[in-house]
Write an enzyme that holds these catalytic residues in place. Sequence first.
Site, PDB file in Angstrom:
ATOM      1  N   ASN A 130      27.799  23.580  14.541  1.00 43.61           N
ATOM      2  CA  ASN A 130      27.206  23.034  13.319  1.00 43.61           C
ATOM      3  C   ASN A 130      25.996  23.894  12.920  1.00 43.61           C
ATOM      4  OD1 ASN A 130      25.417  21.504  11.654  1.00 43.61           O
ATOM      5  ND2 ASN A 130      26.516  19.648  12.189  1.00 43.61           N
ATOM      6  N   ASP A 167      23.996  23.467  10.227  1.00 39.80           N
ATOM      7  CA  ASP A 167      23.087  22.806   9.276  1.00 39.80           C
ATOM      8  C   ASP A 167      21.639  23.251   9.436  1.00 39.80           C
ATOM      9  OD1 ASP A 167      25.225  21.295   8.446  1.00 39.80           O
ATOM     10  OD2 ASP A 167      24.566  19.439   9.412  1.00 39.80           O
ATOM     11  N   HIS A 168      21.207  23.389  10.694  1.00 36.53           N
ATOM     12  CA  HIS A 168      19.771  23.599  10.888  1.00 36.53           C
ATOM     13  C   HIS A 168      19.320  25.044  10.700  1.00 36.53           C
ATOM     14  CE1 HIS A 168      19.273  19.454  11.293  1.00 36.53           C
ATOM     15  NE2 HIS A 168      20.116  19.370  12.307  1.00 36.53           N
ATOM     16  N   ARG A 171      11.199  27.326   3.532  1.00 38.76           N
ATOM     17  CA  ARG A 171      10.484  28.283   2.687  1.00 38.76           C
ATOM     18  C   ARG A 171      11.112  28.454   1.300  1.00 38.76           C
ATOM     19  NH1 ARG A 171       6.505  31.708   4.993  1.00 38.76           N
ATOM     20  NH2 ARG A 171       5.328  30.238   6.226  1.00 38.76           N
ATOM     21  N   HIS A 211      27.322  19.850   7.147  1.00 35.09           N
ATOM     22  CA  HIS A 211      27.162  18.534   6.523  1.00 35.09           C
ATOM     23  C   HIS A 211      26.435  18.706   5.195  1.00 35.09           C
ATOM     24  CE1 HIS A 211      25.469  14.148   7.123  1.00 35.09           C
ATOM     25  NE2 HIS A 211      26.109  14.296   5.981  1.00 35.09           N
ATOM     26  N   ARG A 219      24.695  16.948   2.741  1.00 33.07           N
ATOM     27  CA  ARG A 219      24.109  15.611   2.544  1.00 33.07           C
ATOM     28  C   ARG A 219      23.858  15.359   1.070  1.00 33.07           C
ATOM     29  NH1 ARG A 219      21.876  13.250   7.556  1.00 33.07           N
ATOM     30  NH2 ARG A 219      21.103  11.642   6.160  1.00 33.07           N
ATOM     31  N   ARG A 258      19.375  18.273   1.905  1.00 32.89           N
ATOM     32  CA  ARG A 258      18.161  18.678   2.639  1.00 32.89           C
ATOM     33  C   ARG A 258      18.388  19.924   3.489  1.00 32.89           C
ATOM     34  NH1 ARG A 258      17.734  13.851   7.068  1.00 32.89           N
ATOM     35  NH2 ARG A 258      17.855  12.580   5.197  1.00 32.89           N
ATOM     36  N   GLU A 314      31.467  17.887   6.814  1.00 36.66           N
ATOM     37  CA  GLU A 314      30.967  16.524   7.035  1.00 36.66           C
ATOM     38  C   GLU A 314      30.385  15.996   5.745  1.00 36.66           C
ATOM     39  OE1 GLU A 314      28.033  16.309  10.052  1.00 36.66           O
ATOM     40  OE2 GLU A 314      29.402  16.931  11.624  1.00 36.66           O
ATOM     41  N   THR A 319      18.554  12.013  11.075  1.00 41.96           N
ATOM     42  CA  THR A 319      19.865  12.569  11.371  1.00 41.96           C
ATOM     43  C   THR A 319      20.860  11.417  11.304  1.00 41.96           C
ATOM     44  OG1 THR A 319      21.170  13.799  13.004  1.00 41.96           O
ATOM     45  CG2 THR A 319      19.517  12.284  13.882  1.00 41.96           C
ATOM     46  N   THR A 320      22.150  11.722  11.484  1.00 40.71           N
ATOM     47  CA  THR A 320      23.161  10.666  11.393  1.00 40.71           C
ATOM     48  C   THR A 320      22.985   9.722  12.576  1.00 40.71           C
ATOM     49  OG1 THR A 320      24.564  12.405  10.499  1.00 40.71           O
ATOM     50  CG2 THR A 320      25.611  10.305  10.973  1.00 40.71           C
ATOM     51  N   GLU A 374      35.806  11.095  15.560  1.00 40.58           N
ATOM     52  CA  GLU A 374      34.767  11.788  16.320  1.00 40.58           C
ATOM     53  C   GLU A 374      33.845  10.726  16.895  1.00 40.58           C
ATOM     54  OE1 GLU A 374      33.057  15.377  14.767  1.00 40.58           O
ATOM     55  OE2 GLU A 374      31.156  15.017  15.802  1.00 40.58           O
ATOM     56  N   HIS A 412      27.112  14.946  18.733  1.00 42.05           N
ATOM     57  CA  HIS A 412      25.772  14.494  18.358  1.00 42.05           C
ATOM     58  C   HIS A 412      24.860  14.477  19.581  1.00 42.05           C
ATOM     59  CE1 HIS A 412      22.472  12.776  16.138  1.00 42.05           C
ATOM     60  NE2 HIS A 412      23.157  13.012  15.051  1.00 42.05           N
ATOM     61  N   HIS A 441      22.263  21.073  16.577  1.00 48.88           N
ATOM     62  CA  HIS A 441      20.808  21.163  16.695  1.00 48.88           C
ATOM     63  C   HIS A 441      20.369  21.888  17.960  1.00 48.88           C
ATOM     64  CE1 HIS A 441      16.759  19.522  17.669  1.00 48.88           C
ATOM     65  NE2 HIS A 441      16.563  19.825  16.403  1.00 48.88           N
TER      66      HIS A 441
HETATM   67  N1  PXP Z   1      29.031  15.518  14.668  1.00 49.22           N
HETATM   68  C1  PXP Z   1      28.608  14.830  13.584  1.00 49.22           C
HETATM   69  C2  PXP Z   1      29.581  13.943  12.878  1.00 49.22           C
HETATM   70  C3  PXP Z   1      27.283  14.973  13.109  1.00 49.22           C
HETATM   71  O1  PXP Z   1      26.874  14.277  12.034  1.00 49.22           O
HETATM   72  C4  PXP Z   1      26.426  15.875  13.767  1.00 49.22           C
HETATM   73  C5  PXP Z   1      25.041  16.080  13.258  1.00 49.22           C
HETATM   74  O2  PXP Z   1      25.049  16.529  11.967  1.00 49.22           O
HETATM   75  C6  PXP Z   1      26.925  16.581  14.871  1.00 49.22           C
HETATM   76  C7  PXP Z   1      28.210  16.364  15.318  1.00 49.22           C
HETATM   77  C8  PXP Z   1      26.083  17.571  15.604  1.00 49.22           C
HETATM   78  O3  PXP Z   1      25.005  16.925  16.203  1.00 49.22           O
HETATM   79  P1  PXP Z   1      23.830  17.806  16.808  1.00 49.22           P
HETATM   80  O4  PXP Z   1      23.255  18.594  15.694  1.00 49.22           O
HETATM   81  O5  PXP Z   1      22.902  16.774  17.367  1.00 49.22           O
HETATM   82  O6  PXP Z   1      24.442  18.672  17.872  1.00 49.22           O
END
Ligand code: PXP
Length: 247
Positions: free
Chosen positions: A10, A12-13, A21, A46, A48, A52, A73, A103-104, A154, A197, A220
């Site tokens: 993932n 996202d971060h 920035r 994801h 959102r 964000r 996602e 977070t979710t 999941e 997660h 993350h």
């Molecule tokens: N799976 C789902 C459905 C999620 O929403 C997330 C977080 O966005 C993750 C996995 C990954 O979680 P993490 O970033 O804590 O590893």
Amino acid sequence: MTNTLRLGVNIDHVATVRNARGGNVPDPVRAAKLAEEAGADGITAHLREDRRHIADADIDALMEALSVPLNFEMAATPEMQQIALRHKPHAVCIVPEKREERTTEGGLEVAREENQLAHYIAPLRDAGCRVSIFIAADQRQIEAAHRIGAQVIELHTGAYCDAHAEGDLKTRDAELEKLRAMSTFAHSLGLEVHAGHGLTYDCVQPVAAFPEVMELNIGHFLIGEAIFRGLTPAIHEMRRLMDAARA
Ligand code: PXP
């Protein structure tokens, strides 16, 4: 049952850091390509409602750039359904979303919104997306996910990971047992089982060892670890731990 466990990374971060920035760096698509080269079996992102981290343009670019499947996602909103139908990613994972959450936080309440969700996912399935539902390890939710026609669930590993991090061994073991039992149950219904997660090097292996789990989605921790050792070694180490647990 095949014994291979897929790793979905993932990204996202990476976008979270970029957005801090407001410019173009670091680029989540570059991270996704690097993850792919490092052996990720898929990329998860994801989009959102509040954008964000991942932005619409990131999804366009990921669809264009990736050779591995994209797991998109999203919350079950009309806007997200339209975006998913435009892109037709390999997989769509429906997650609950609250604006104020960091977070979710929990799994989707499928049982309470069964009819609505059944109608919501039908066009996504018809478009060829594998529909996954992010839920707690709860038999009622799994049965409902099965009834609405999801192909994948999941399981939310957050409660297990939190208990592990806090050293609350009793809760950790109870949460792990729920995940184990519900992986077996979901598999017996014919659902493909994924999990994710909060997973880290320290807590991934007991979950990776469940034979019914086909995919872990991890973000993350890997992006954080990449600061110290680089993304490729961070992913290699996760892969090694997952494979060792499976063997
Ligand atoms: N799976 C789902 C459905 C999620 O929403 C997330 C977080 O966005 C993750 C996995 C990954 O979680 P993490 O970033 O804590 O590893």
